[in-house]
Write an enzyme that holds these catalytic residues in place. Structure first.
Site, PDB file in Angstrom:
ATOM      1  N   ARG A 206     -22.091  -8.469  -4.662  1.00 23.02           N
ATOM      2  CA  ARG A 206     -21.327  -8.020  -5.833  1.00 23.02           C
ATOM      3  C   ARG A 206     -22.084  -8.382  -7.099  1.00 23.02           C
ATOM      4  NH1 ARG A 206     -15.099  -9.928  -4.754  1.00 23.02           N
ATOM      5  NH2 ARG A 206     -14.807  -8.871  -2.753  1.00 23.02           N
TER       6      ARG A 206
ATOM      7  N   ASP B 112      -4.871  -3.981  -3.317  1.00 27.20           N
ATOM      8  CA  ASP B 112      -6.090  -4.067  -4.110  1.00 27.20           C
ATOM      9  C   ASP B 112      -6.890  -2.780  -3.958  1.00 27.20           C
ATOM     10  OD1 ASP B 112      -7.163  -4.335  -1.568  1.00 27.20           O
ATOM     11  OD2 ASP B 112      -8.497  -5.982  -2.107  1.00 27.20           O
TER      12      ASP B 112
ATOM     13  N   THR C 242     -13.155 -19.889   4.809  1.00 24.16           N
ATOM     14  CA  THR C 242     -12.757 -18.652   4.139  1.00 24.16           C
ATOM     15  C   THR C 242     -13.772 -17.566   4.460  1.00 24.16           C
ATOM     16  OG1 THR C 242     -11.627 -19.817   2.362  1.00 24.16           O
ATOM     17  CG2 THR C 242     -12.387 -17.589   1.884  1.00 24.16           C
TER      18      THR C 242
ATOM     19  N   ASP D 100      -9.596  -1.717  -2.362  1.00 25.02           N
ATOM     20  CA  ASP D 100     -10.057  -1.176  -1.076  1.00 25.02           C
ATOM     21  C   ASP D 100      -9.026  -1.298   0.037  1.00 25.02           C
ATOM     22  OD1 ASP D 100     -10.531  -3.987  -1.134  1.00 25.02           O
ATOM     23  OD2 ASP D 100     -11.866  -3.812   0.577  1.00 25.02           O
TER      24      ASP D 100
ATOM     25  N   SER E  49     -13.657  -5.149  -4.143  1.00 28.86           N
ATOM     26  CA  SER E  49     -12.312  -5.613  -3.839  1.00 28.86           C
ATOM     27  C   SER E  49     -11.404  -5.548  -5.055  1.00 28.86           C
ATOM     28  CB  SER E  49     -12.374  -7.019  -3.237  1.00 28.86           C
ATOM     29  OG  SER E  49     -11.113  -7.445  -2.779  1.00 28.86           O
ATOM     30  N   HIS E  50     -10.912  -6.688  -5.503  1.00 30.00           N
ATOM     31  CA  HIS E  50      -9.955  -6.738  -6.604  1.00 30.00           C
ATOM     32  C   HIS E  50     -10.628  -6.858  -7.968  1.00 30.00           C
ATOM     33  CE1 HIS E  50     -10.809 -10.777  -5.094  1.00 30.00           C
ATOM     34  NE2 HIS E  50     -10.739 -11.163  -6.355  1.00 30.00           N
TER      35      HIS E  50
ATOM     36  N   ASP F 285      -7.418  -3.880   1.559  1.00 29.20           N
ATOM     37  CA  ASP F 285      -7.305  -4.933   2.577  1.00 29.20           C
ATOM     38  C   ASP F 285      -6.395  -6.077   2.134  1.00 29.20           C
ATOM     39  OD1 ASP F 285      -9.025  -6.037   0.709  1.00 29.20           O
ATOM     40  OD2 ASP F 285     -10.616  -6.544   2.138  1.00 29.20           O
ATOM     41  N   ARG F 286      -6.054  -6.154   0.844  1.00 32.28           N
ATOM     42  CA  ARG F 286      -5.153  -7.192   0.346  1.00 32.28           C
ATOM     43  C   ARG F 286      -3.858  -6.559  -0.150  1.00 32.28           C
ATOM     44  NH1 ARG F 286      -8.628 -11.887  -1.050  1.00 32.28           N
ATOM     45  NH2 ARG F 286     -10.785 -11.175  -0.951  1.00 32.28           N
TER      46      ARG F 286
ATOM     47  N   LYS G 193      -8.862  -7.631   7.347  1.00 37.89           N
ATOM     48  CA  LYS G 193      -7.503  -7.780   6.819  1.00 37.89           C
ATOM     49  C   LYS G 193      -7.008  -6.389   6.439  1.00 37.89           C
ATOM     50  CE  LYS G 193      -9.648  -9.706   2.653  1.00 37.89           C
ATOM     51  NZ  LYS G 193     -10.909 -10.181   3.246  1.00 37.89           N
TER      52      LYS G 193
ATOM     53  N   GLU H  62      -5.252 -15.226   5.398  1.00 39.50           N
ATOM     54  CA  GLU H  62      -5.838 -16.043   4.345  1.00 39.50           C
ATOM     55  C   GLU H  62      -4.860 -16.113   3.175  1.00 39.50           C
ATOM     56  OE1 GLU H  62     -10.626 -15.335   4.783  1.00 39.50           O
ATOM     57  OE2 GLU H  62      -9.534 -14.116   3.344  1.00 39.50           O
TER      58      GLU H  62
END
Length: 567
Positions: A27, A292, A361, A294, A121-122, A296-297, A393, A380
């Site tokens: 990232r 989020d 993690t 993508d 991600s987020h 997964d959250r 996730k 998580e």
């Protein structure tokens, strides 16, 4: 008229010294990928070269993105380089869109060698935001430490990359596109597939869609409010929750994927998903969720904005697996959580007489447990939960888990949680995020704190805060020994455990994306007495947080007055 084969070109380049992938791939600020000559190409070549040539030739890979700015341009480069590097077939989501769970699902379904996911991600999107590249391996899960180290080693000495600059694809045209390349006997193939369909088929085989549809459409209809946060989940929410399961179209908001996510971080928590929080506080909806970028959250809220802590969420899922056809059919093998996640899941595992694994993690650590048949459900604290249906996730799967449990129990979100606490006790839990710190300051803070807690005198030390007294039982830097392959992962976070099972955890995050360091502080306290289950989390954990701030000196050492985010 016969067209000439597309030429394969070798381009000279020089290595970059900052392409070591972190917890979730590489990232960086979008401007780095877009503006630094060959930065994207170097990393993609390093990724492709990390795959053994014998495995790479003619193989299939999956490509998808969360729709953020620069994704389309990056996908074009990935296609051109995959072709030049011997990949035989790419499967790409329509318009380049695929959620991270969908990529994992497709990899497993078609037995691809892996998949490239363009997401941060987020993290924020747009030209001034962030961009990221994840590589998921053949089991559908994130790269292992070994794979990431291989990519990094290639990136350090890279001198050239291969590309087919004249190759063009149409991401909006569904179906197969074939290309003849110079010096290649077989045509290179690209398949543009429906972003949702394969993943939807998987979910149909996991859940009782009839029961969920009755919950969302019956006479006692549960009114839901779902915020896709202008990320990749818009098409999934519309197709699955609305079209398939009957939720009214106005149940879903912000469902158009935008390159900048509407100007807000696509992060499903109380700080950033404020429109969902406000909508739920009004009392018109019984269930709310946000995703989020993508997919997964997730975050879940009950009526009147009742917040579901993600550590509680996975524990409640574990305690109610009998409501899900998939687990009734396949059985339950064990549970796993990241070390920083609260011990709420541990209490369910103990009651069910099932194994509980505590990992570092990073979702990749759950993959070995699942592949070896040791683990069925994992989670998580950073709003991620999943099971062995894929190796990622999965936000929408988590929402369907909750809706299934609500349909089976005929209770509200708050009723389910309070009954769970009454049975198992409540783990009060919160996380403080200090973002954008000077990396050197963060490094020395963690180094000096480890020296403090490693001193023999620290064990049995007592801390008095108001009328609270905490006595240290043990302290360490978390180390994980994988029960499957015996590999050892060290330096995963500083833990302080007190005699009453309260905990403090300090961890540097690997997902900062080059925008400074992130230090996270976690506090946890267990309460058995149901009469004390309705207290404010920050009040309960205040004394522990005071101890954390005192022994770390984080405010004095970083110049901060407080955290950026509290969850």
């Amino acid at each position: 008229m016969e067209t000439s084969p597309i030429p394969v070109v070798t381009v000279q380049t020089a290595p970059f010294d900052d392409q070591r992938p972190g917890t979730n791939g590489l990232r960086r600020k979008t401007a780095v990928f877009e503006g630094k000559k060959n930065y994207l190409q170097n990393y993609i070549q390093s990724l492709l070269s990390s795959i053994d040539l014998r495995d790479r030739q003619g193989c299939t890979m999956v490509v998808g993105s969360d729709g953020r700015y620069f994704s389309r341009a990056a996908i074009e480069v990935i296609v051109q380089m995959a072709a030049a590097n011997g990949i035989g077939r790419l499967v790409i989501g329509h318009n380049g869109l695929l959620s991270t769970p969908a990529v994992s699902c497709i990899i497993r379904k078609i037995k691809a060698i892996g998949g490239i996911i363009l997401t941060a991600s987020h993290n924020p999107g747009g030209p001034g935001g962030d961009f990221g590249i994840k590589f998921n391996v053949a089991n559908g899960g994130p790269s292992t430490d070994t794979v990431m180290e291989r990519i990094h080693q290639v990136s350090r000495t890279l001198e050239e990359y291969a590309i087919c600059p004249d190759l063009r694809i149409d991401l909006s045209r569904m179906g197969r596109q074939e290309f003849d390349l110079e010096n290649k006997f077989k045509p290179f193939r690209v398949e543009i597939v429906d972003s949702v369909e394969v993943y939807l088929q998987l979910l149909r085989n996991i859940f009782d869609f009839t029961a969920i549809k009755s919950l969302l459409t019956g006479p006692d209809q549960l009114k839901i409010h779902i915020d896709a946060m202008n990320g990749v989940m818009g098409p999934y929410v519309r197709r699955i929750l609305c079209d398939e399961l009957g939720a009214p179209a106005n149940s879903a908001v912000n469902c158009v994927p935008l390159e900048d996510f509407g100007g807000r971080p696509p992060e499903p928590n109380l700080t950033y998903a404020t429109s969902l929080v406000e909508a739920m506080k009004g009392g018109d909806f019984g269930f709310g969720a946000a995703f989020d970028a993508d997919g997964d959250r997730y975050m879940i809220l009950g009526e009147n904005g009742f917040f579901v802590n993600p550590a509680d969420s996975v524990a409640i899922m574990a305690a109610n697996l009998s409501a899900i056809p998939y687990f009734r059919q396949h059985g339950v093998k064990g549970f796993a959580r990241s070390m920083a996640t609260s011990a709420a899941l541990d209490r369910v595992a103990k009651a069910m007489k099932l194994a509980l694994y505590e990992t570092p993690t990073g979702w990749r650590y759950f993959g070995n447990l699942m592949d070896s048949g040791r683990c069925s459900l994992c989670g998580e604290e950073s709003f991620g939960t999943g099971s062995d249906h894929i190796r990622e996730k999965d936000g929408l799967w988590s929402v369907l888990m909750w809706l299934s449990i609500m349909a089976a129990r005929k209770q509200s979100v708050e009723q389910i949680i309070r009954e769970h606490w009454a049975k198992f006790g409540r783990n009060y839990f919160c996380r403080f995020d200090y973002e954008g710190l000077d990396p050197r300051a963060a490094f020395y803070l963690m180094r000096d704190l480890e020296a403090v807690i490693s001193d023999k005198a620290f064990t049995n030390q007592k801390f008095a805060v108001g009328d609270h007294m905490y006595s240290v039982e043990r302290a360490d830097n978390f180390e994980y020994i994988d029960p499957v392959d015996g590999s050892v992962t060290r330096n995963q976070g500083l833990r302080i455990v007190f005699n009453d099972a309260s905990r403090l955890v300090f961890r540097m995050s690997g997902s900062g994306g080059g925008m400074g360091a992130i230090v996270r502080i976690y506090a946890e306290s267990f309460e058995r007495d149901p009469e004390r289950h309705s207290r404010e989390t920050q009040v309960v954990l205040g004394p522990l947080i005071a101890i954390a701030l005192k022994i770390s000196g984080i405010h004095e050492r970083t110049g901060r007055r407080g955290p950026n985010v509290i969850t």
